[in-house]
Write a protein that holds these residues in place. Sequence first.
Motif, PDB file in Angstrom:
ATOM      1  N   GLU A 202       6.074  37.971  49.147  1.00  0.00           N
ATOM      2  CA  GLU A 202       6.286  36.902  48.167  1.00  0.00           C
ATOM      3  C   GLU A 202       6.138  37.427  46.744  1.00  0.00           C
ATOM      4  OE1 GLU A 202       4.701  33.113  50.850  1.00  0.00           O
ATOM      5  OE2 GLU A 202       3.291  34.308  49.685  1.00  0.00           O
ATOM      6  N   ALA A 203       5.165  38.310  46.537  1.00  0.00           N
ATOM      7  CA  ALA A 203       4.963  38.878  45.204  1.00  0.00           C
ATOM      8  C   ALA A 203       6.157  39.730  44.782  1.00  0.00           C
ATOM      9  CB  ALA A 203       3.679  39.709  45.181  1.00  0.00           C
ATOM     10  N   VAL A 204       6.704  40.488  45.704  1.00  0.00           N
ATOM     11  CA  VAL A 204       7.885  41.303  45.393  1.00  0.00           C
ATOM     12  C   VAL A 204       9.073  40.402  45.068  1.00  0.00           C
ATOM     13  CG1 VAL A 204       9.545  42.970  46.331  1.00  0.00           C
ATOM     14  CG2 VAL A 204       7.095  43.319  46.677  1.00  0.00           C
ATOM     15  N   SER A 205       9.165  39.260  45.709  1.00  0.00           N
ATOM     16  CA  SER A 205      10.224  38.304  45.383  1.00  0.00           C
ATOM     17  C   SER A 205      10.075  37.784  43.959  1.00  0.00           C
ATOM     18  CB  SER A 205      10.199  37.130  46.366  1.00  0.00           C
ATOM     19  OG  SER A 205      10.561  37.550  47.664  1.00  0.00           O
ATOM     20  N   VAL A 206       8.840  37.568  43.515  1.00  0.00           N
ATOM     21  CA  VAL A 206       8.585  37.164  42.125  1.00  0.00           C
ATOM     22  C   VAL A 206       9.077  38.250  41.178  1.00  0.00           C
ATOM     23  CG1 VAL A 206       6.751  36.764  40.423  1.00  0.00           C
ATOM     24  CG2 VAL A 206       6.643  35.650  42.656  1.00  0.00           C
ATOM     25  N   LEU A 207       8.799  39.502  41.522  1.00  0.00           N
ATOM     26  CA  LEU A 207       9.246  40.616  40.692  1.00  0.00           C
ATOM     27  C   LEU A 207      10.768  40.710  40.653  1.00  0.00           C
ATOM     28  CD1 LEU A 207       6.700  43.380  41.828  1.00  0.00           C
ATOM     29  CD2 LEU A 207       6.585  41.892  39.815  1.00  0.00           C
ATOM     30  N   ALA A 208      11.396  40.479  41.790  1.00  0.00           N
ATOM     31  CA  ALA A 208      12.853  40.524  41.848  1.00  0.00           C
ATOM     32  C   ALA A 208      13.463  39.432  40.988  1.00  0.00           C
ATOM     33  CB  ALA A 208      13.319  40.385  43.296  1.00  0.00           C
ATOM     34  N   GLU A 209      12.862  38.240  41.029  1.00  0.00           N
ATOM     35  CA  GLU A 209      13.363  37.120  40.220  1.00  0.00           C
ATOM     36  C   GLU A 209      13.193  37.417  38.739  1.00  0.00           C
ATOM     37  OE1 GLU A 209      12.377  32.391  39.491  1.00  0.00           O
ATOM     38  OE2 GLU A 209      11.630  33.401  41.295  1.00  0.00           O
ATOM     39  N   GLU A 210      12.065  37.977  38.366  1.00  0.00           N
ATOM     40  CA  GLU A 210      11.848  38.327  36.958  1.00  0.00           C
ATOM     41  C   GLU A 210      12.814  39.388  36.495  1.00  0.00           C
ATOM     42  OE1 GLU A 210       8.391  40.529  34.358  1.00  0.00           O
ATOM     43  OE2 GLU A 210       7.786  38.856  35.651  1.00  0.00           O
ATOM     44  N   SER A 211      13.043  40.381  37.330  1.00  0.00           N
ATOM     45  CA  SER A 211      13.963  41.465  36.979  1.00  0.00           C
ATOM     46  C   SER A 211      15.373  40.938  36.819  1.00  0.00           C
ATOM     47  CB  SER A 211      13.915  42.545  38.062  1.00  0.00           C
ATOM     48  OG  SER A 211      14.804  43.587  37.780  1.00  0.00           O
ATOM     49  N   ALA A 212      15.792  40.035  37.726  1.00  0.00           N
ATOM     50  CA  ALA A 212      17.137  39.464  37.638  1.00  0.00           C
ATOM     51  C   ALA A 212      17.283  38.627  36.371  1.00  0.00           C
ATOM     52  CB  ALA A 212      17.424  38.621  38.874  1.00  0.00           C
ATOM     53  N   HIS A 213      16.264  37.872  36.043  1.00  0.00           N
ATOM     54  CA  HIS A 213      16.293  37.040  34.831  1.00  0.00           C
ATOM     55  C   HIS A 213      16.404  37.904  33.586  1.00  0.00           C
ATOM     56  CE1 HIS A 213      15.426  33.489  32.360  1.00  0.00           C
ATOM     57  NE2 HIS A 213      14.637  34.279  31.644  1.00  0.00           N
ATOM     58  N   ALA A 214      15.698  39.042  33.583  1.00  0.00           N
ATOM     59  CA  ALA A 214      15.716  39.918  32.409  1.00  0.00           C
ATOM     60  C   ALA A 214      17.093  40.528  32.179  1.00  0.00           C
ATOM     61  CB  ALA A 214      14.667  41.013  32.578  1.00  0.00           C
ATOM     62  N   ARG A 215      17.891  40.640  33.226  1.00  0.00           N
ATOM     63  CA  ARG A 215      19.215  41.246  33.086  1.00  0.00           C
ATOM     64  C   ARG A 215      20.262  40.272  32.588  1.00  0.00           C
ATOM     65  NH1 ARG A 215      17.830  43.528  38.220  1.00  0.00           N
ATOM     66  NH2 ARG A 215      19.237  42.067  39.253  1.00  0.00           N
ATOM     67  N   HIS A 216      19.927  38.984  32.531  1.00  0.00           N
ATOM     68  CA  HIS A 216      20.911  37.974  32.109  1.00  0.00           C
ATOM     69  C   HIS A 216      20.524  37.333  30.780  1.00  0.00           C
ATOM     70  CE1 HIS A 216      21.658  38.318  36.465  1.00  0.00           C
ATOM     71  NE2 HIS A 216      22.905  38.018  36.140  1.00  0.00           N
TER      72      HIS A 216
END
Length: 216
Positions: A202-216
């Motif tokens: 779940e924590a890695v999913s939070v990181l993935a969501e943050e990373s995706a948001h930062a790219r847009h």
Amino acid sequence: MAAPVSSAPEAPPSRTVVLAVHYQNDVLHRDGKVRVGLSADMDEERARVVERASALLTGARARGIAVVSARAAYREDGADVIQNCAIFRNVVTSGVLRDGTWGCAFHDGLGPVEGEFVVKHTRVNAFYGSPLEEVLRLLGATRLIIAGISTHSAVEHAARHAADIGFDVIVAEDACCSATRQTHDASLASMSLIATIMTTAEAVSVLAEESAHARH
């Protein structure tokens, strides 16, 4: 004519840092001397923690999320260890976590990579008397994902201190452990008032969501 109502400004996006606490040989390895987080016969639990911790650190680095490692380390003569309570007196008598020794070194695969910050401290709380807060502010952190050993000691100390100074705290519970499951679970229940308790996945999913948001 009524003035237009302005919408409230959006909150700035979170910036997460992973704080890895005490993934050191004396604490995690089967041949280590510290048994607060793992007893010698907890091989299955040890393997699980190593696997989950590796997944968390790898997941963060793959997404450009900063990792900070906190390590307890003491002088060879133990002169920098206070002896006001049992845990510190045991550090002196057992000779654990002496700087420069195998026991003080990071467990294979769970140490920092080139360019990452490593914070040394001499108390249970990784923030106390160390530059940890300064490092996290320098990195622009607003949210911490904390994992390490032991759950009820170094991890809980760090989580409570981080919450008190304004960080949003997540504890990756399966990348942590205590010498008994009961102690681990009780600590997580206690921390749930000041932190969000998640699995590593779940924590890695939070990181993935943050990373995706930062790219847009």
